[in-house]
Design a protein around this motif. Structure first.
Motif, mmCIF file in Angstrom:
data_model
loop_
_atom_site.group_PDB
_atom_site.id
_atom_site.type_symbol
_atom_site.label_atom_id
_atom_site.label_comp_id
_atom_site.label_asym_id
_atom_site.label_seq_id
_atom_site.Cartn_x
_atom_site.Cartn_y
_atom_site.Cartn_z
ATOM 1 N N GLU A 170 29.399 52.018 -27.915
ATOM 2 C CA GLU A 170 30.350 50.973 -27.533
ATOM 3 C C GLU A 170 30.190 50.623 -26.058
ATOM 4 N N ARG A 171 29.976 51.617 -25.211
ATOM 5 C CA ARG A 171 29.753 51.352 -23.791
ATOM 6 C C ARG A 171 28.412 50.644 -23.575
ATOM 7 N N VAL A 172 27.390 51.069 -24.329
ATOM 8 C CA VAL A 172 26.077 50.431 -24.215
ATOM 9 C C VAL A 172 26.168 48.958 -24.612
ATOM 10 N N ALA A 173 26.856 48.680 -25.716
ATOM 11 C CA ALA A 173 27.010 47.297 -26.166
ATOM 12 C C ALA A 173 27.732 46.462 -25.123
ATOM 13 N N LEU A 174 28.741 47.028 -24.501
ATOM 14 C CA LEU A 174 29.447 46.322 -23.431
ATOM 15 C C LEU A 174 28.499 46.010 -22.279
ATOM 16 N N GLY A 175 27.636 46.966 -21.958
ATOM 17 C CA GLY A 175 26.664 46.736 -20.893
ATOM 18 C C GLY A 175 25.738 45.571 -21.202
#
Length: 211
Positions: A170-175
């Protein structure tokens, strides 16, 4: 082939997205399309592409021991520097077309947002150094929800990245989303559509570079 936007003369196209986004499928379809039209190209992956970079890849993806996030960041960066210096720059200077599975955007998304090993600004500066100031002419980002990506990875997760928890992706996708908002070279495609529909969009983007 149209004039490159990077200083080396050739054309560099990168594919980005979280694990399970469909990058491998779209790269395979694109390379088949290029071969059918007798358009020469070179295909590389990150990390990898040189003997040294492949050795680093093995450490990064298949080592069994713990790895500090900063160590991971630096290993990815070392593999990239070797690939760029040994393979990408010489080929681009010849005017060649290169298709690259991941580049420095993945480091910002995965090691920056995902691992939180350093701030995005710090990683931007590191990327500038290890990419030898090389930048893609086009980045195709396949946008997909972390939940759908997880279901696609369920039977294929075989490296330490793919086995990460949902919160990490989820954090990677936000990035990736933030990077896409900040750069005109990044074209976002809905990766949840039928494969052939996505491929048509990829071909349309490639025609703008190769026709």
């Amino acid at each position: 082939m149209k004039k490159s936007l990077n200083r080396e003369g050739g054309v560099l196209v990168t594919f980005e997205g979280i694990d399970g986004s469909g990058k491998s499928t779209q790269i395979r379809l694109l390379t088949e399309w290029l071969r059918d039209r007798k358009i020469p190209f070179h295909l590389f992956r990150e990390p990898g592409g040189t003997e040294l970079s492949e050795q680093i890849r093995e450490l990064l993806l298949h080592s069994s021991g713990p790895m500090d996030p900063v160590t991971e960041l630096l290993l990815f960066s070392a593999a990239r520097s070797q690939l760029v210096a040994e393979r990408l720059i010489p080929l681009l200077k010849r005017g060649d077309l290169i298709i690259l599975d991941r580049f420095f955007d993945s480091t910002i998304a995965y090691q920056g947002y995902g691992r939180e090993s350093a701030s995005p600004d710090e990683i931007h500066r590191l990327n500038h150094l290890v990419s030898h100031r090389l930048r893609p002419d086009l980045t195709i980002y396949l946008r997909i929800s972390p939940a759908l990506a997880r279901s696609r990875r369920a039977e294929e997760a075989d490296d330490r990245m793919e086995r990460e928890e949902d919160s990490f992706f989820e954090r990677v996708a936000l990035g990736f989303e933030r990077l896409a908002e900040q750069s005109d070279r990044i074209v976002s495609l809905n990766g949840e559509r039928p494969v052939e529909e996505i491929h048509r969009d990829v071909v349309r983007l490639m025609r703008s570079l190769t026709d």
